[in-house]
Design an enzyme around this catalytic site. Structure first.
Site, PDB file in Angstrom:
ATOM      1  N   LYS A  87      43.085  47.846  37.302  1.00 19.06           N
ATOM      2  CA  LYS A  87      42.642  48.397  38.589  1.00 19.06           C
ATOM      3  C   LYS A  87      41.214  47.998  38.942  1.00 19.06           C
ATOM      4  O   LYS A  87      40.880  47.825  40.121  1.00 19.06           O
ATOM      5  CB  LYS A  87      42.767  49.923  38.580  1.00 19.06           C
ATOM      6  CG  LYS A  87      44.196  50.444  38.493  1.00 19.06           C
ATOM      7  CD  LYS A  87      44.988  50.122  39.745  1.00 19.06           C
ATOM      8  CE  LYS A  87      46.363  50.751  39.738  1.00 19.06           C
ATOM      9  NZ  LYS A  87      47.151  50.420  40.937  1.00 19.06           N
ATOM     10  N   GLU A 109      43.635  56.758  46.886  1.00 19.67           N
ATOM     11  CA  GLU A 109      44.733  57.504  46.294  1.00 19.67           C
ATOM     12  C   GLU A 109      44.815  57.126  44.820  1.00 19.67           C
ATOM     13  O   GLU A 109      44.319  56.086  44.407  1.00 19.67           O
ATOM     14  CB  GLU A 109      46.054  57.170  46.992  1.00 19.67           C
ATOM     15  CG  GLU A 109      46.808  55.955  46.457  1.00 19.67           C
ATOM     16  CD  GLU A 109      46.103  54.605  46.574  1.00 19.67           C
ATOM     17  OE1 GLU A 109      46.376  53.728  45.726  1.00 19.67           O
ATOM     18  OE2 GLU A 109      45.287  54.415  47.500  1.00 19.67           O
ATOM     19  N   SER A 376      48.978  46.066  31.449  1.00 22.41           N
ATOM     20  CA  SER A 376      48.158  46.411  32.613  1.00 22.41           C
ATOM     21  C   SER A 376      47.131  47.508  32.341  1.00 22.41           C
ATOM     22  O   SER A 376      46.158  47.641  33.073  1.00 22.41           O
ATOM     23  CB  SER A 376      49.065  46.841  33.776  1.00 22.41           C
ATOM     24  OG  SER A 376      49.887  47.926  33.378  1.00 22.41           O
TER      25      SER A 376
END
Length: 396
Positions: A87, A109, A376
């Protein structure tokens, strides 16, 4: 490939209220300007390398490879980035862009909390006000990340509408953006929403596949035979796929959260069960009920329980360039435990969906072939939930 109207084939577009149109146009114009700006790119590269810790490792999983007795398996270690997930790649780019645009506040969000933590981190670093919207159910599942966001100076709003999960957090963040456009940028966390968000997020995450390609050529002298990544909205997957889209020899495999099974209502596998629709500013595939309403979805993974998929993934599915497979909670939890015990790497439960499919298909590959699995994120945030799933109650 996206066209000038923000379409990937029939998918994408800008299905938004007039109140947001000026903000989206302003964002598109700023992005088109700054993505070609040498100074912006220098600053972003310095942040990615000097703060986030890029390039991330491409790790040869020797034990896993030997155990499965098939393809060589490499793990792209996005879990080693600062804040523990992919992210941060997108967030550093978007918050830097917002700062260049003269914004002083960012909102976002979050589902599993990793995007929220990354946004709060970048906002603190760059001196910006930050507010995060998170479904109430997810704030309970991911209490550690809520604490981290608040520790980093962000205000966290628990969203109670709808199913109180990721889709409702997105809806609430979009509503908040319409209230305060002048000084606020919405740091959308996945390759979804109205144009230009799917393109912006993809471009900032494409560093993953660029590095995989360079690292594979260095380690093996060739491209991988397959790249596997988990898919919710799809940011880590499109990041891992992007620079291989024009390489037909590389299989691209996205792993969706099947929850308790695609034959149940407790699933989030959009490609497997969804239909074409319009939601959150874009046309794509969405899980829908018999009346065409967005259906409640479920996954053990707070980061994958989104009822849709990004428009570029929808087009990759339509054209057959990428394959999307469902992975159940049980398969993901087993893979979470397998990688932890086999390689000493505790993956995020999201990433474990991709590990599960690699476990399934690796034995069918030749020993001279290579698979890359995108890890990830790291699994610290998931340990309590997985323990509960296995019947053990631990305090965090």
């Amino acid at each position: 490939m996206v066209d000038r109207k923000g379409r990937f084939g029939i998918h994408g577009g800008q299905y938004i209220p007039e109140t947001l149109m000026n903000a989206v146009i302003e964002l598109e114009e700023a992005y088109e300007r700054y993505k070609k700006d040498p100074e912006f790119n220098r600053e972003l590269t310095a942040l990615l390398n000097g703060y986030a810790g890029r390039p991330s490792l491409l790790y040869y999983a020797k034990n896993m490879t030997e155990d499965l007795d098939g393809a060589k398996i490499y793990l792209k270690r996005e879990d080693l980035n600062h804040t523990g997930a992919h992210k941060i790649n997108n967030v550093l780019g978007q918050v830097l862009l917002a700062k260049k645009m003269g914004k002083t506040r960012v909102i976002a969000e979050t589902g599993a909390g990793q995007h929220g933590v990354a946004t709060a981190t970048a906002a603190t670093l760059m001196g910006m006000e930050c507010e995060i919207f998170m479904g109430k159910e997810d704030t309970e599942r991911q209490a550690l990340n809520v604490y981290k966001m608040r520790l980093l100076g962000a205000k966290v709003h628990a969203v109670t509408s709808g199913t109180a999960t990721l889709k409702d957090a997105v809806s609430e963040t979009m509503r908040e953006w319409t209230n305060r456009i002048a000084d606020t940028h919405y740091v959308l966390g996945s390759v979804m929403g109205p144009h230009p968000f799917p393109t912006i997020v993809r471009d900032f995450q494409a560093v993953i596949s660029r590095e995989i390609k360079e690292q594979m050529l260095e380690k093996e002298g060739r491209l991988p035979d397959a790249v596997i990544a988990c898919v919710g909205g799809g940011s880590n997957a499109i990041g891992a796929f992007y620079h291989f889209i024009e390489d037909p020899s590389v299989q691209l495999i996205g792993c969706e959260a099947a929850g308790r099974g695609v034959d149940t209502f407790e699933t989030a596998a959009t490609i497997a069960t969804g239909k074409l629709g319009i939601f959150h500013g874009m046309k794509s595939y969405f899980c829908q009920d018999e009346f065409g309403q967005i259906a409640p979805v479920y996954s053990i993974s707070a980061g994958l329980d989104y009822p849709g998929i990004g428009p570029e993934h929808a087009e990759l599915h339509d054209t057959g360039r990428a394959q999307y497979v469902p992975v159940t909670d049980e398969e993901a939890v087993s893979a979470f435990e397998y990688l932890s015990r086999m390689e000493g790497i505790i993956p995020a439960i999201e990433s474990a969906h991709a590990v599960a499919h690699a476990i399934k298909i690796a034995p069918s590959f030749r020993k001279d072939q290579c698979i890359v699995v995108n890890i990830s994120g790291r699994g610290d945030k998931d340990c309590a939930a997985i323990a509960r799933y296995r019947g053990e109650d631990i305090s965090e």
